[in-house]
Design a protein around this motif. Sequence first.
Motif, PDB file in Angstrom:
ATOM      1  N   LEU A   1       0.826  -1.220   0.000  1.00 29.28           N
ATOM      2  CA  LEU A   1       0.000   0.000   0.000  1.00 29.28           C
ATOM      3  C   LEU A   1       0.855   1.264   0.000  1.00 29.28           C
ATOM      4  O   LEU A   1       0.527   2.233  -0.692  1.00 29.28           O
ATOM      5  N   SER A   2       1.946   1.260   0.761  1.00 31.20           N
ATOM      6  CA  SER A   2       2.799   2.460   0.772  1.00 31.20           C
ATOM      7  C   SER A   2       3.520   2.611  -0.569  1.00 31.20           C
ATOM      8  O   SER A   2       3.766   3.731  -1.017  1.00 31.20           O
ATOM      9  N   GLN A   3       3.828   1.507  -1.215  1.00 31.32           N
ATOM     10  CA  GLN A   3       4.424   1.567  -2.550  1.00 31.32           C
ATOM     11  C   GLN A   3       3.429   2.146  -3.549  1.00 31.32           C
ATOM     12  O   GLN A   3       3.778   2.990  -4.380  1.00 31.32           O
ATOM     13  N   GLN A   4       2.179   1.723  -3.422  1.00 29.98           N
ATOM     14  CA  GLN A   4       1.117   2.246  -4.296  1.00 29.98           C
ATOM     15  C   GLN A   4       0.903   3.738  -4.052  1.00 29.98           C
ATOM     16  O   GLN A   4       0.816   4.523  -5.001  1.00 29.98           O
ATOM     17  N   LEU A   5       0.841   4.137  -2.774  1.00 31.14           N
ATOM     18  CA  LEU A   5       0.652   5.552  -2.448  1.00 31.14           C
ATOM     19  C   LEU A   5       1.824   6.380  -2.972  1.00 31.14           C
ATOM     20  O   LEU A   5       1.633   7.439  -3.573  1.00 31.14           O
ATOM     21  N   SER A   6       3.031   5.890  -2.766  1.00 29.95           N
ATOM     22  CA  SER A   6       4.229   6.585  -3.238  1.00 29.95           C
ATOM     23  C   SER A   6       4.179   6.798  -4.746  1.00 29.95           C
ATOM     24  O   SER A   6       4.405   7.913  -5.241  1.00 29.95           O
ATOM     25  N   LYS A   7       3.883   5.746  -5.467  1.00 23.68           N
ATOM     26  CA  LYS A   7       3.828   5.821  -6.931  1.00 23.68           C
ATOM     27  C   LYS A   7       2.785   6.843  -7.379  1.00 23.68           C
ATOM     28  O   LYS A   7       3.044   7.678  -8.250  1.00 23.68           O
ATOM     29  N   THR A   8       1.619   6.792  -6.764  1.00 28.94           N
ATOM     30  CA  THR A   8       0.541   7.719  -7.126  1.00 28.94           C
ATOM     31  C   THR A   8       0.920   9.159  -6.808  1.00 28.94           C
ATOM     32  O   THR A   8       0.717  10.061  -7.627  1.00 28.94           O
ATOM     33  N   LEU A   9       1.478   9.394  -5.613  1.00 28.67           N
ATOM     34  CA  LEU A   9       1.870  10.757  -5.236  1.00 28.67           C
ATOM     35  C   LEU A   9       2.952  11.294  -6.161  1.00 28.67           C
ATOM     36  O   LEU A   9       2.893  12.451  -6.603  1.00 28.67           O
ATOM     37  N   LYS A  10       3.938  10.471  -6.472  1.00 29.97           N
ATOM     38  CA  LYS A  10       5.013  10.908  -7.378  1.00 29.97           C
ATOM     39  C   LYS A  10       4.454  11.257  -8.755  1.00 29.97           C
ATOM     40  O   LYS A  10       4.850  12.265  -9.355  1.00 29.97           O
ATOM     41  N   GLN A  11       3.531  10.438  -9.258  1.00 28.34           N
ATOM     42  CA  GLN A  11       2.919  10.705 -10.567  1.00 28.34           C
ATOM     43  C   GLN A  11       2.172  12.032 -10.561  1.00 28.34           C
ATOM     44  O   GLN A  11       2.033  12.662 -11.603  1.00 28.34           O
TER      45      GLN A  11
END
Length: 185
Positions: free
Chosen positions: A144-154
């Motif tokens: 989930l933190s990997q998903q959140l990170s990816k989304t925020l960076k995008q």
Amino acid sequence: MSHLQRCNWCSDDPLYMAYHDHEWGKPLFDEAALFELLCLEGQQAGLSWITVLKKREAYRQHFFQYSIQQIAELSDIELAAKLQDAGLIRHLGKLKAIRSNAQAWLKLKAEFGNVVDWLWQIVEHHPIINTVPCYKTAPAQTALSQQLSKTLKQRGFKFVGPTICYAFMQASGMVNDHENDCFCK
């Protein structure tokens, strides 16, 4: 001094104990407070959290009590001038990240209306309560933190890697990683 059983990561520094007891892991739904926390987690990169806690008030003063609109409008010159204050972590990239994050937050708000709800959807609006016998067994990051990170960076956020995002999720109460025998569990 209190004899309450706390998480073993919490030192006997009164500032750290107050943060542990009253903030860390408590579900946070205030927009400015969530934005502040996300930014401060990014400021921590490479440092201890107590270092950031001791500088938190200086950040509040320099960044308009986390008025997202005012932060988004800061110029490069204004940000560079902040490097003179030892009350902040003097890293221009990290300070610029606060402005980038404010700009990205405002875009999210324009698109979705409520950024708090948008963030909390990652955990389906309910804290994940983990079994943590010792803080050393808690993960540094999760899917989930990997998903959140990816989304925020995008979406233009900076200093939001998966470890920073997991620390943010723990601190904001999206995830409850208090140790099993901690009175805050």
